[in-house]
Design a protein around this motif. Sequence first.
Motif, mmCIF file in Angstrom:
data_model
loop_
_atom_site.group_PDB
_atom_site.id
_atom_site.type_symbol
_atom_site.label_atom_id
_atom_site.label_comp_id
_atom_site.label_asym_id
_atom_site.label_seq_id
_atom_site.Cartn_x
_atom_site.Cartn_y
_atom_site.Cartn_z
ATOM 1 N N TYR A 147 -8.285 18.405 6.401
ATOM 2 C CA TYR A 147 -7.103 17.602 6.479
ATOM 3 C C TYR A 147 -7.140 15.964 6.719
ATOM 4 O O TYR A 147 -6.174 15.339 6.472
ATOM 5 N N SER A 148 -7.983 15.718 7.127
ATOM 6 C CA SER A 148 -8.661 14.247 7.447
ATOM 7 C C SER A 148 -8.441 13.435 6.119
ATOM 8 O O SER A 148 -8.795 13.943 5.103
ATOM 9 N N GLY A 149 -7.822 12.453 6.416
ATOM 10 C CA GLY A 149 -7.793 11.431 5.149
ATOM 11 C C GLY A 149 -6.792 10.423 5.274
ATOM 12 O O GLY A 149 -6.170 10.203 6.367
ATOM 13 N N THR A 150 -6.139 9.584 4.312
ATOM 14 C CA THR A 150 -5.361 8.768 4.207
ATOM 15 C C THR A 150 -4.029 9.041 3.448
ATOM 16 O O THR A 150 -4.220 10.041 2.308
ATOM 17 N N TYR A 151 -2.848 9.307 4.170
ATOM 18 C CA TYR A 151 -1.743 9.603 3.657
ATOM 19 C C TYR A 151 -0.784 8.531 3.506
ATOM 20 O O TYR A 151 -0.711 7.428 4.210
ATOM 21 N N ASN A 152 0.074 8.387 2.501
ATOM 22 C CA ASN A 152 1.109 7.333 2.056
ATOM 23 C C ASN A 152 2.308 8.114 1.793
ATOM 24 O O ASN A 152 2.744 9.055 1.408
ATOM 25 N N CYS A 153 3.380 7.036 2.427
ATOM 26 C CA CYS A 153 4.659 7.513 2.271
ATOM 27 C C CYS A 153 5.437 6.534 1.616
ATOM 28 O O CYS A 153 5.474 5.529 1.845
ATOM 29 N N VAL A 154 6.436 7.006 0.773
ATOM 30 C CA VAL A 154 7.332 6.071 -0.119
ATOM 31 C C VAL A 154 8.637 6.435 0.258
ATOM 32 O O VAL A 154 9.293 7.747 0.119
ATOM 33 N N ALA A 155 9.215 5.178 0.891
ATOM 34 C CA ALA A 155 10.838 5.414 0.979
ATOM 35 C C ALA A 155 11.593 4.917 -0.028
ATOM 36 O O ALA A 155 11.152 3.879 -0.696
ATOM 37 N N SER A 156 12.681 5.266 -0.575
ATOM 38 C CA SER A 156 13.291 4.968 -1.657
ATOM 39 C C SER A 156 14.834 5.171 -1.505
ATOM 40 O O SER A 156 15.290 6.355 -0.760
ATOM 41 N N ASN A 157 15.811 4.284 -2.334
ATOM 42 C CA ASN A 157 16.827 4.706 -2.430
ATOM 43 C C ASN A 157 17.429 4.046 -3.710
ATOM 44 O O ASN A 157 16.491 3.829 -4.631
ATOM 45 N N ARG A 158 18.541 3.990 -4.073
ATOM 46 C CA ARG A 158 19.044 3.552 -5.665
ATOM 47 C C ARG A 158 18.863 1.960 -5.895
ATOM 48 O O ARG A 158 18.794 2.038 -7.151
ATOM 49 N N VAL A 159 18.407 1.381 -5.072
ATOM 50 C CA VAL A 159 18.074 -0.035 -5.435
ATOM 51 C C VAL A 159 16.541 -0.469 -5.177
ATOM 52 O O VAL A 159 16.283 -1.504 -5.473
#
Length: 350
Positions: free
Chosen positions: A190-202
């Motif tokens: 499971y080791s590695g780089t993880y990315n999170c993307v936060a989004s809304n309508r704009v």
Amino acid sequence: TRSLSITSGEKSFETAQGEKVTLPCTFVVSEEDEGPLDIEWVLIPADNQKKEQIIIMYAVDRIYNNYYAAMNGRMQFTNPDPKSGDGSLDILNLKAADTGTYQCKVKKAPGVQSKKIQLTVLVKPARTKCSIEGSQEVGKDVILKCASEEGSPLLSYDWRRVSGTQELPTTSVLNKNAGELLLKNASQDYSGTYNCVASNRVGTDECSIELNVTPPINTAGIIAGAIIATLLGFSILAFLVFCCCKKHREKKYEKEVHHDIREDVPPPKSRSSTARSYIGSNRSSLGSMSPSNMEGYSKTPYSQVPSEDFERTPGQNPTFAPSKVAAPNLSRMGAVPVMIPAQSKDGSIV
């Protein structure tokens, strides 16, 4: 009969903070509308108890835009000549506080028309941060968290893996609304780089984090090492305290030996007084004797009489002149005659 009418149809807008929006207000007039043209934009408050706030106005061929201080320098008519039939409003550098209901009023007597437009200013996700909750050990559950400090709801979060297989582990559970990615029974794969993307309508914003799953830590060895280190530290401390105490006692003893005066030791006796006491005691003994008991009396050798003169060196012995002592008539006194020793010139007793 034709009369003044507003032709634009949009009723609501959603725009991101910091951007520009154009609120449309196009109109046509009829031949019967012969009065002066008035165009007025107002902000309708959410509280019905409050009055409408005029933002900008066109009247008698002149523009008035200093009614609303909160938008000074940020608003203008889209067409510099609104009487051409375009009374649309431009709002620049939008702020979240600009959200509200706006109304365009067009009047050219006898015609009068108005139109309401709902403006929602949304804030893009910003200052998004990623974090890890839980122990990053093999077999443990790990939670990857993602949250934006700014952003209008509803925010949605999506996790993805950007290293290795670039696919989320099969045991992972994603909660898009909370921004959490649960990794159950983690393994080193499971080791590695993880990315999170936060989004809304704009808009969107993202962050990344590195996950490093390691084998379990030998807690027993760590505890044992800590105990040994603690005991060793206490031993060293006790040794240092013992050495300090011993050194302090030695210094104290030396000080007492060098500086204490012992009052219980009597002063030395005078040798001359000892000799006198010895001779006096013999004289007393002899004086108490009668002629009848003198026959068994043995005289004490003069060589055994203690005297300070006998212990002096030859150079220190004084020279006495010979003297003749006349013996008294002892028979009359009832006493035994006593021979008094005399010292010759060479220091011998005669």
